[in-house]
Design an enzyme around this catalytic site. Structure first.
Site, PDB file in Angstrom:
ATOM      1  N   ARG A   1      47.241 -18.324 101.648  1.00  0.00           N
ATOM      2  CA  ARG A   1      47.299 -17.225 102.604  1.00  0.00           C
ATOM      3  C   ARG A   1      47.627 -17.791 103.983  1.00  0.00           C
ATOM      4  O   ARG A   1      47.126 -18.847 104.361  1.00  0.00           O
ATOM      5  CB  ARG A   1      45.957 -16.484 102.666  1.00  0.00           C
ATOM      6  CG  ARG A   1      45.647 -15.650 101.435  1.00  0.00           C
ATOM      7  CD  ARG A   1      46.552 -14.420 101.336  1.00  0.00           C
ATOM      8  NE  ARG A   1      46.195 -13.564 100.212  1.00  0.00           N
ATOM      9  CZ  ARG A   1      46.710 -13.683  98.985  1.00  0.00           C
ATOM     10  NH1 ARG A   1      47.594 -14.656  98.741  1.00  0.00           N
ATOM     11  NH2 ARG A   1      46.352 -12.858  98.024  1.00  0.00           N
TER      12      ARG A   1
ATOM     13  N   GLU B   1      53.349 -11.790 108.768  1.00  0.00           N
ATOM     14  CA  GLU B   1      54.507 -11.639 107.878  1.00  0.00           C
ATOM     15  C   GLU B   1      55.052 -10.220 107.995  1.00  0.00           C
ATOM     16  O   GLU B   1      54.275  -9.274 108.187  1.00  0.00           O
ATOM     17  CB  GLU B   1      54.101 -11.953 106.433  1.00  0.00           C
ATOM     18  CG  GLU B   1      53.678 -13.391 106.215  1.00  0.00           C
ATOM     19  CD  GLU B   1      53.314 -13.699 104.768  1.00  0.00           C
ATOM     20  OE1 GLU B   1      53.284 -12.754 103.936  1.00  0.00           O
ATOM     21  OE2 GLU B   1      53.051 -14.879 104.465  1.00  0.00           O
TER      22      GLU B   1
ATOM     23  N   HIS C   1      57.076 -16.308 101.342  1.00  0.00           N
ATOM     24  CA  HIS C   1      55.964 -15.814 100.512  1.00  0.00           C
ATOM     25  C   HIS C   1      56.434 -15.474  99.096  1.00  0.00           C
ATOM     26  O   HIS C   1      56.341 -14.336  98.630  1.00  0.00           O
ATOM     27  CB  HIS C   1      55.305 -14.596 101.153  1.00  0.00           C
ATOM     28  CG  HIS C   1      53.887 -14.406 100.686  1.00  0.00           C
ATOM     29  ND1 HIS C   1      52.922 -13.792 101.438  1.00  0.00           N
ATOM     30  CD2 HIS C   1      53.271 -14.739  99.519  1.00  0.00           C
ATOM     31  CE1 HIS C   1      51.769 -13.751 100.773  1.00  0.00           C
ATOM     32  NE2 HIS C   1      51.967 -14.320  99.611  1.00  0.00           N
TER      33      HIS C   1
END
Length: 528
Positions: free
Chosen positions: A232, A261, A279
């Site tokens: 994360r 993000e 990601h």
């Protein structure tokens, strides 16, 4: 009887649709198109989304018949879980769908970082043949530190073992015996930072882990160390990482996740010894397929009135009406237990006493385990995976029931033994017609305190003036006390202060209280 209606708002695999199409009326819409989504929700019983569809308060208000929101993935950023809970709508996701993909992405970044794959690729496609510039390092015979030995961390460790590495791990919620079974040496974070040639992060993101890999932590690393974060964003302090790389205090990094993000601009992008990705941890065909089929099964269970193991808010079906109100209480008791213990117990007993003990209360054991591991492990904790998490960490779990409850109609107690022999316990009850959640015992001290979002427990040697000191220090920190109770063990000369407060207690304030009153222990728990 008409079939329940399931709205498919984003693309699902044929396998996922096959789970539903025989028993339900399937409808389709473009969830990213708000003007199409809202009217489509008007008469549906369930909606399945991925990441492009926003199920917020407005969408929920447009769906008066809605029973289930299913997110075909792990995160729930696009679902207002609080609003759904208030509306009585079940929210489910697919918490284990991407664990293999996430583990493989961490390995991918580690290898790419070790061999300079990204800059070598860029140089070659730009017409530059620079073999000597991009000389890398082998993985074999190196020390790899795994920060977080949850499901994904274990998968990473198992795969890295095949490379002939020495494995270290930092995880205060894993028993040494369990780590030894995996061929992993449990160490402190400081030792892991000092000894590791590669560090890969696999922790949940919470107030205790944000910024964990900081300037101080990176200052302990070898100059040849490479840091990988596919967990994360924010667990590795990005600014600190940039400074360490620019100053050549570490050799490289692989980053798949970012504090904010989507991230399309970062100082990390300008560093040739960094491999970045947008990601991609869950971005495999297999993970997407698993996510779809898992939530389809959950929707089927919910609409058939069965217990839904992967529900993240309201638990439905398969639980006696008298037992159901005790589910959230028991889960919170499990969270308080972990806050008090600050470690994984070798044994956890869940005692259920009183009238509800005549019912099937096995689900309360699961609820307690869910609370015990919530926030302490990387993955989402559900009624399904909580027993597996306990097994993986060598935690023995027992359920004890008895109709005997002399002081309260029903009592639920979570107690356990830590590896050092210390015993920890917390008991609760549902009081009165409104079923008010109360804590009625902590570590043998009798209390009666309503459960609150923010609670603190201070144990100390009983003497005058302590209450005033605690109140003053909290007041200095602008922490408002909602309730306070003192319980004493006269025979041992000890006491426990239990507080409910309006906001979280900062670490600095907690340490000041510990120092000023000479506390044996200071524990806080945030249940919001």
């Amino acid at each position: 009887m008409p079939k329940p209606v399931v709205l498919v708002a984003e693309e699902l695999s044929p396998a996922a649709l096959a789970v539903l199409k025989e028993d339900f009326d399937l409808r389709y819409t473009d969830g990213s198109d708000r003007s199409a989504l809202l009217p489509a929700l008007a008469d549906v019983d369930a909606v399945i989304v991925r990441s492009a569809t926003q199920i917020d308060a407005e969408a929920l208000a447009s769906a008066p018949k809605l029973q289930v929101v299913a997110r075909a993935g792990v995160g729930l950023d696009n679902v207002d879980v609080s609003a759904a809970t208030k509306a009585g709508v079940l929210v489910v996701n697919a918490p284990t769908s991407n664990i293999v993909s996430a583990a493989e992405q961490a390995i991918n970044l580690l290898l790419a970082c070790a061999r300079h794959t990204a800059p070598a690729h860029n140089a070659l496609v730009n017409g530059e043949w620079k073999r000597s510039k991009y000389t890398g390092v082998e993985i074999y015979d190196k020390v790899v530190g795994v920060v977080g030995l949850g499901r994904i961390g274990v998968l990473v460790a198992q795969r890295l073992a095949a490379f002939g590495v020495t494995l270290l791990a930092y995880d205060p919620f894993v028993q040494p015996a369990r780590a030894a079974q995996l061929g992993v040496e449990l160490v402190s974070l400081d030792e892991l930072m000092r000894r590791s040639d590669f560090i890969t992060v696999h922790l949940p993101k919470n107030k205790d882990t944000v910024g964990l890999i900081s300037d101080d932590a990176l200052a302990k690393a070898k100059p040849t160390c490479r840091v990988i974060n596919a967990a994360r964003g924010g667990i590795v302090d990005e600014d600190a990482l940039v400074r360490a790389l620019q100053d050549n205090r570490i050799a490289g990094a692989g980053v798949d996740v970012f504090a904010k993000e989507p991230c399309t601009d970062s100082p990390l992008f300008n560093l040739e010894n960094v491999v970045v990705a947008p990601h991609l941890g869950a971005s495999t065909h297999e993970a997407q397929e698993k996510a779809g089929t898992q939530v389809a099964e959950s929707v089927k269970l919910a609409l058939e009135g069965e217990f839904v193991p992967d529900a993240v808010n309201v638990q439905g079906g398969g639980v006696a009406e008298d037992v159901r109100p005790a589910l959230p209480l028991t889960e919170k008791l499990g969270r308080i237990f972990t806050a008090l213990a600050q470690a994984t117990a070798s044994r956890v007993d869940v005692e259920v006493r009183g009238e509800i003990a005549s019912q099937d209360v096995k689900v309360l054991e699961l609820a307690a385990l869910k609370g015990v591991f919530e926030g302490a492990v990387e993955e989402s904790v559900t009624f399904v995976n909580a027993p597996l998490l306990a097994e993986e960490r060598g935690v023995e779990i027992n359920l004890v029931t008895s109709s005997d409850s002399p002081d309260w109609r029903n009592v639920i107690r979570v107690h356990g033994v830590l590896p050092d022999g210390q015993r920890v316990s917390v008991s609760g009850t549902l009081s009165g017609p409104r079923q008010v959640e109360k804590v009625i015992e902590v570590n043998g001290y009798s209390i009666e305190v309503d459960l609150a979002d923010h609670m603190a427990f201070f144990s100390y040697t009983d003497r005058p003036g302590i209450v005033g000191v605690v109140g003053q220090l909290l007041g200095d920190a602008q922490i408002n006390i909602a309730g306070m109770q003192v319980s004493r063990n006269v025979g041992k000369g000890s006491a426990l202060i239990t507080l409910t407060v309006d906001s979280a207690v900062p670490d600095a304030t907690l340490e000041a209280i510990r120092s000023e009153i000479g506390a044996d222990s200071c524990r806080v728990v945030d249940l919001e």
